[in-house]
Structures are given as structure tokens and as C-alpha cells.
Design an enzyme around this catalytic site. Structure first.
Site, PDB file in Angstrom:
ATOM      1  CE  LYS A 171      -1.568   2.969   2.124  1.00  0.00           C
ATOM      2  NZ  LYS A 171      -1.458   4.477   1.892  1.00  0.00           N
ATOM      3  CB  CYS A 280      12.651   9.778   8.577  1.00  0.00           C
ATOM      4  SG  CYS A 280      13.470   8.472   7.650  1.00  0.00           S
ATOM      5  CD  GLU A 380      10.109  13.481  11.047  1.00  0.00           C
ATOM      6  OE1 GLU A 380      11.044  12.926  10.444  1.00  0.00           O
ATOM      7  OE2 GLU A 380       9.066  12.887  11.364  1.00  0.00           O
TER       8      GLU A 380
END
Length: 474
Positions: A171, A280, A380
């Protein structure tokens, strides 16, 4: 046939069920539509899971060399379609074509090639005294992947899963559907047995719980937000399945007192702004000796001024737009929060770069004289925003670096032996020493809320294998 209006299920291009919806694909550089994507409902997800579940017994027993033969076909087809893959990534998430061509698309090839090597050297069965230890495929795997490095994240999961004998429901993010569609064509042309790889699109918040909770799924591997990781973990707990998570980060970049400040700051800025800050493991907190902060600010401002922001089709462009409108608004709100909380805005801000009226563009932005309690040092941001924080001594620097809910990556610049000793004290899954690039043959993953498990190389194999001990008479 419009493949964006079909899923790839059980070896066939499958029309969506009556309950499916549509997602408009927006080029973030122009804010214009480049297509429409069918989004799965529960019936579509169920069909994909059923296909993978039915295919697992046969695929798991297929000889290793046969499985690797299919991976080699995927590798060759991917190589042929590399320009199309790069173009797709550039269009869907705004990567400059140079970045898409030289890194975003090829990184998928690197993972396939690395996993082929690992598989040929991996010991799937070994003697242990009078017993035998077997490493067997874990089962049906749900792979949920993001938009920021689409083929990196897909292939560092898909390649090892296929190599060890697992079947897959993939997905991908709806914001990375163009590249996933190229991959679906590659999988189809490679001729894998029906049901081994199934690709469906959908809203993660809606289909993620179904994938995670279904008892026919044995492994869920997610790269995404901490919120998504929590959801997957909770849903998966009801059926006690393996969960692998690669989540967020707020990585510290410690510039040691003895470092070449110009080189270290310049590298840190460029690494932060690479991929428009949407990584990230980006070095988003730069820790600078307090007495050198003013000098570091000036270097950072110069480095940002050298970053070419703009047309993603131009090879000279270094930084493109934020990948989608939702993330664009989040980045702007966090820049505003940084100003509100009193951080010093060295350069950048919320105004669009000069000459760019359309597109989700943000200037390379640097804050300084920040402290670790500020929102821009805690959250973040996932955009081109660097936060510079002064420190007093190395103990202070390490304390600041570790004072975060995350623990994905870290960076240290300075004399190699001292840099190594500081790196050993960081609570992170990996550390870049003196500008070293990632090594895709090693391990990638994080401590704390940056995730569970590891990807890449032989360490990535472990996520898709179960261990069986066969006890025999001595």
C-alpha cells in the site's frame, strides 16, 4: 486501460469495487492535476489479502534461485524504466529531476541488487549441535510506504520479502502513486506467480487498520509518522503479529569544537535541505559550540543562498517544493511557531522564494539561538528548516542530542577518534561521521519513537523471517 484506475491484484489489473473513491494527483511544483487515482475500499483490500494468502504456500516453497530469478527480472526491467521512474517521482512529489534521476529512482535498484547478494550468502538452514535452525518466510506481509523517498522505502521492504519467500500486499502513499504505478508495470512484466505481489492504493488512516488487524497478515512493515506507527501497533496487537516500524526523527548534528566549521556547517545545511528537508534522518538540529554560533550563522546563510530553488525540470535546480499541500501548510505553521517562540531567524521564512508564485515552495530556512524546549527543536518539521542550538561542552551537546523522543540518526563532525567516542554516546540507530553517506549494506532503523526493527542488508532479512528449531536425537 488507465492503470491508475486499476489495482494490481492476483496477477491482474483489477477494477476497483463500487465503494472506491478518487484521489487527485497534484504536481507540487505547479499545483496542477496530473491524474486521478482510484482509492481502495474494504472489499479491494480484502481481495488483495486473499490473493497474497492463497499464493503464500507455493511461493514460500519455491526454490531460492527461482525467487531470485524473478528479482533479477525486476532489476532489469527497473533499469530499463529508470527514466520513467525518475520522471514519475519528480512529478508526484516535487523532487528536482537531477535528484530524481541520480538518487531517488536509482536507490530502488541499489536495494534490489544488495538483497540479491545477501540472499545468495544467507544461511537459511544451519546445524546447531544435534539440532537444526531454519530461517523460514514469515508469511503474508503488508507493506505500507510513504511519499518522501518512494522507491527507497518500497524496495528496502519488497526486495527482502520476496527473496525470503513472503508474499506481499503493498500500500504505497497516494502521494506517490505515479512511481508505484511504474513499479506495478514492472512487477506485471516480470511475470511473478499470481498473488505474490499485490498493489493497492488508499488512505492510510482508513486501510491501514484493516491491513494491520487482518488475521491473514503475518507481518506489517510501515514507514511513516509516529501517529501511523501507533495505530498499526494497536491494530496488529489484536492478532499478535510482527510489526516493523521506521518512523520519524529529529536528528542532532554535533559540530565538535575542533571541526572545520565552514565545511561542517556547509555540509550540514546541504544535507538538511536535500530532498527539501523531507527525510526522516535529516540533520535538523545543528549543535554548535556557543562561542562559534555567530560564525556558524553566517556560514549557514551563505550556504542557503547557494541553493537553487525552483523548476523541478531544470537539471540545475537543487531544491524543489514540499510534496503536498497538507505538508506545506504544516511547514509554514512551524516556521511561524519558531518566530513566535523567540528563535532567531537567520534566513528564509514563510514567504515563497523569489519568482515562484505557484507551487508548494519554501525558502531554505535557518533558525539559530534556539533551545531544545522550542517546538522547532522538538517536532519533526519535514521541510527545509534547520534549527541551530548552542552548547557549552561535549556533555552538554550529548545531553541535548539525546533529549528527544526520537532516535533515528545522528551526525558528528570533528577529529575522527573524538567523533567516534561522541557517536557511541548517542541514542540513535545510526550516526554519520564527518559527512559519511549512508551504507545500504548495513542497518537502518531507530531507537525510541523512531521505530522498531531494522531495514537494509542482512538486517532487513530478519524482519521477514521466522526461526524454527528442529530438535533431533543426539
Amino acid at each position: 486501460m488507465d492503470t491508475l484506475q486499476h489495482f494490481y491484484i492476483n496477477g491482474q489489473w483489477t477494477a476497483p469495487s463500487a465503494g472506491s473513491t478518487q484521489h487527485t494527483i497534484i504536481n507540487p511544483a505547479t499545483e496542477e492535476s496530473v491524474g486521478s487515482l482510484a482509492m481502495a475500499d474494504a472489499a479491494d483490500i480484502d481481495a488483495a489479502i486473499a490473493a497474497a494468502h492463497a499464493a503464500f504456500p507455493s511461493w514460500s516453497e519455491t526454490p531460492l534461485e527461482t525467487r531470485l530469478g524473478y528479482l533479477e527480472k525486476i532489476l532489469a526491467l527497473y533499469q530499463d524504466k529508470l527514466p520513467a521512474m525518475a520522471q514519475a517521482i519528480s512529478q508526484e512529489m516535487g523532487a528536482p529531476i537531477g535528484l530524481a534521476t541520480n538518487l531517488q529512482a536509482p536507490v530502488g535498484l541499489m536495494h534490489i541488487a544488495n538483497n540479491l547478494e545477501v540472499a545468495r550468502e544467507f544461511t537459511f538452514e544451519e546445524e546447531h549441535g544435534s539440532s537444526i535452525i531454519r530461517h523460514e518466510p514469515a508469511g503474508v506481509c503488508a507493506l505500507i510506504t510513504p511519499w518522501n523517498w518512494p522507491m527507497n522505502q518500497v524496495m528496502c521492504k519488497l526486495a527482502p520479502a520476496l527473496a525470503v519467500g513472503c508474499t506481499v500486499v503493498l500500500k504505497p502513499s497516494e502521494f506517490a502513486a505515479l512511481s508505484a504505478n511504474v513499479l506495478a508495470q514492472i512487477i506485471d512484466e516480470a511475470g511473478l506467480p499470481a498473488g505474490v505481489v499485490n498493489i493497492v492504493y488508499g488512505d492510510g488512516a482508513k486501510v491501514g487498520p484493516q491491513l494491520s488487524s487482518d488475521p491473514r497478515i503475518d507481518v506489517v512493515s510501515l514507514t511513516g509518522s509516529t501517529r501511523a506507527g501507533i495505530s498499526v501497533s494497536q491494530e496488529a496487537a489484536t492478532t499478535i503479529k510482527r510489526v516493523s516500524l521506521e518512523l520519524g526523527g529529529k536528528s542532532a548534528n554535533i559540530l565538535l569544537p575542533d571541526c572545520d566549521l565552514d565545511a561542517a556547517v556547509t555540509h550540514g545545511v546541504r544535507a538538511m535541505m536535500n530532498n527539501t528537508g523531507q527525510s526522516c534522518n535529516a540533520p535538523s538540529r545543528m549543535l554548535v559550540p556557543a562561542d562559534k554560533l555567530a560564525e556558524a550563522e553566517a556560514i549557514a546563510a551563505r550556504a542557503c543562498a547557494d541553493i537553487v530553488v525552483g523548476d523541478t525540470t531544470d537539471e540545475a535546480t537543487i531544491m524543489g517544493p514540499i510534496a503536498n499541500g497538507r505538508q506545506y501548510q504544516r511547514v509554514l505553521s512551524l516556521i511561524e511557531q519558531g518566530v513566535k517562540e523567540g528563535a532567531k531567524l537567520v534566513c528564509g521564512g514563510t514567504e515563497k522564494p523569489a519568482g515562484l508564485d505557484k507551487g508548494y515552495y519554501v525558502q531554505p530556512t535557518v533558525f539559530s539561538d534556539a533551545n531544545n524546549d522550542m517546538t522547532i527543536a522538538r517536532e519533526e518539521i519535514f521541510g527545509p528548516v534547520l534549527t541551530m542550538i548552542p552548547y557549552q561542552d561535549l556533555d552538554d551537546a550529548v545531553a541535548i542530542a539525546n533529549d528527544t523522543i526520537y532516535g533515528l540518526s545522528g551526525y558528528v563532525f570533528g577529529e575522527p577518534e573524538l567523533a567516534r567516542s561522541v557517536a557511541n554516546r548517542l541514542r540513535t540507530g545510526n550516526v554519520h561521521l564527518n559527512g559519511a553517506a549512508p551504507d545500504f549494506t548495513t542497518a537502518f532503523g531507530g531507537y525510541k519513537q523512531s521505530g522498531v526493527g531494522r531495514e537494509w542488508g542482512k538486517y532487513g532479512f530478519d524482519e521477514f523471517l521466522e526461526i524454527k528449531a528442529l530438535f533431533q536425537p543426539a
